[in-house]
Scaffold this active site. Structure first.
Site, PDB file in Angstrom:
ATOM      1  N   TYR A  64     -19.290 -22.107  -0.090  1.00 46.85           N
ATOM      2  CA  TYR A  64     -18.799 -20.922  -0.833  1.00 46.85           C
ATOM      3  C   TYR A  64     -20.140 -20.044  -1.460  1.00 46.85           C
ATOM      4  O   TYR A  64     -20.226 -20.744  -2.242  1.00 46.85           O
ATOM      5  CB  TYR A  64     -17.163 -20.286  -1.302  1.00 46.85           C
ATOM      6  CG  TYR A  64     -16.306 -19.497  -1.519  1.00 46.85           C
ATOM      7  CD1 TYR A  64     -16.170 -18.348  -1.063  1.00 46.85           C
ATOM      8  CD2 TYR A  64     -16.701 -18.865  -3.064  1.00 46.85           C
ATOM      9  CE1 TYR A  64     -16.006 -17.551  -1.435  1.00 46.85           C
ATOM     10  CE2 TYR A  64     -16.725 -17.847  -3.262  1.00 46.85           C
ATOM     11  CZ  TYR A  64     -15.861 -16.577  -2.793  1.00 46.85           C
ATOM     12  OH  TYR A  64     -15.944 -15.703  -3.059  1.00 46.85           O
ATOM     13  N   GLU A  86     -19.875 -11.501  -0.837  1.00 45.74           N
ATOM     14  CA  GLU A  86     -19.434 -13.427  -0.825  1.00 45.74           C
ATOM     15  C   GLU A  86     -19.639 -13.131   0.675  1.00 45.74           C
ATOM     16  O   GLU A  86     -19.981 -12.879   1.302  1.00 45.74           O
ATOM     17  CB  GLU A  86     -17.753 -12.683  -0.777  1.00 45.74           C
ATOM     18  CG  GLU A  86     -17.259 -14.202  -0.204  1.00 45.74           C
ATOM     19  CD  GLU A  86     -15.528 -14.325  -0.344  1.00 45.74           C
ATOM     20  OE1 GLU A  86     -14.437 -13.974  -0.646  1.00 45.74           O
ATOM     21  OE2 GLU A  86     -15.063 -12.827   0.640  1.00 45.74           O
TER      22      GLU A  86
END
Length: 387
Positions: free
Chosen positions: A109, A197
């Site tokens: 991530y 993101e």
């Protein structure tokens, strides 16, 4: 402003981030053609909506063979996709993104955002990337790592090396990650983003780092510097009331309560929502008409509030400095007559021309309640919507 995954990937690719090859489709036949052009035997079909959690909601499917691409595309286009971010109402899928599948060795991530209290950028990462990242953040916060970046100096190689080390990357993987982190940082700064993101950021079996999914939010206040980014806006994904508010120079955000609010000034609007909560109610919106609103703008603001079927009552809270109370009153009267007011209305006016404003309201013939102060107004509107 939010944009779609395929748009986010195109921007990241421009700044040097590797992304899978893919194409946008609005029909099953177009999806099949894209899959053929991409080649291979496996593809991923993704619903393009402004919401996370698509995988768990059925909006991301791996297809093996063209017939499966066609079948999935037919089912997905036009469906109402419900995720934990859309709420029960869901979002209609109008377009899908078809991209090459890849073999995944690790899922990571990565994100970069602004830490407002510290006035710094924060590069965040986790070795627990994928669809369960939110659970990891909640139950295993030690798995979320961050590196603070001073905007005065910008990102330096040691920032990237520090995060790569925390993610357990070594050798070539670490070097590639540092380069990718720098590309993401450059994209963030150059586009005046408020969030980038990548989840997941995958390490493939071919030892390549790929942005398998991407999300970018932009600072609305900086869009005037990026007309090319403003053109990426998809109004189908936005609340029509928020679009109407922007056209009239209003700041409007839809919330989940049932008490509509019209206030002048962002700080006063926040205080108004807080005191409604204190008295047991919930605000249905944030709406700031600004300090120099005209009667027309006030009328439009009132109409926007009342167009929300969730609104069971309206609280108008105006402190007239630059804004004149008589202008507000005229706007309220005009809008209430135009839309046929059928919900309780509580009005609190203070400041410039307040007596004239109260006189206009009193002589309007409207069924409304005036309040002496903010606490009185909040108490009255909460009681009114409870009846």
């Amino acid at each position: 402003m939010n944009i779609h995954e395929y748009q986010s990937k195109a921007i990241l690719k421009k700044y040097g981030v590797a992304v899978p090859r893919g194409g946008l489709a609005d029909s099953a036949s177009a999806a099949a053609e894209i899959a053929r052009e991409l080649g291979g035997s496996s593809w991923v079909v993704k619903a393009q909506v402004h919401a996370g959690g698509r995988g768990k909601g059925g909006g991301v499917r791996i297809c093996r063979g063209i017939p499966e691409v066609v079948a999935v595309a037919k089912k997905m286009i036009g469906m109402n996709l419900i995720t934990h971010q859309t709420g029960d109402q869901g979002k209609k899928v109008r377009k899908i993104y078809v991209e090459q599948a890849c073999t995944i060795a690790r899922e990571l991530y990565l994100s970069i955002l602004l830490d407002r209290p510290k006035s710094r950028l924060v590069l965040m990462g986790s070795s627990e990337g994928g669809i369960n990242i939110e659970e990891a953040a909640e139950f295993s916060p030690n798995q979320i790592h961050s590196v603070s970046i001073d905007p005065a100096t910008g990102m330096r190689p040691y920032h990237g090396h520090r995060l790569a080390f925390k993610l357990g990357l070594q050798g070539k993987h670490a070097r590639d990650a540092v380069k990718l982190f720098s590309c993401v940082y450059n994209a963030f700064v150059a586009t005046d983003a408020s969030l980038i993101e990548i989840n997941p950021l995958v390490l493939t079996d071919d030892e390549e780092l790929l942005a398998l999914d991407a999300k970018i939010n932009f600072d609305d206040n900086a869009l005037f510097r990026h007309p090319e980014l403003a053109e990426l806006r998809d109004e189908n994904e936005e609340d029509p009331r928020e679009i109407a508010a922007q056209l009239h120079g209003l700041s409007y955000i839809k919330l989940e309560g049932n008490i509509g609010c019209m206030v002048n000034g962002a700080g006063l609007a926040m205080a108004t929502m807080d005191i409604i909560k204190l008295y047991g109610g919930e605000a249905a919106n944030f709406l700031d008409v600004g300090g120099g609103a005209t009667e027309e703008r006030v009328t439009e603001a009132f109409k926007i509030i009342l167009s929300d079927s969730d609104v069971d009552g309206v609280l108008v809270n105006i402190f007239g400095g630059i804004m004149r109370c008589d202008v507000i009153a005229e706007g309220i009267v005009s809008a209430a007559r135009e839309v046929s007011l059928e919900v309780p209305l509580v009005v609190r006016l203070e400041g410039t021309n307040v007596d004239l404003g109260k006189k206009i309201l009193a002589e309007s013939g409207l069924s409304l309640v005036t309040a002496d102060h903010l606490a009185d107004a909040a108490e009255k509107i909460v009681k009114a919507v409870e009846r």
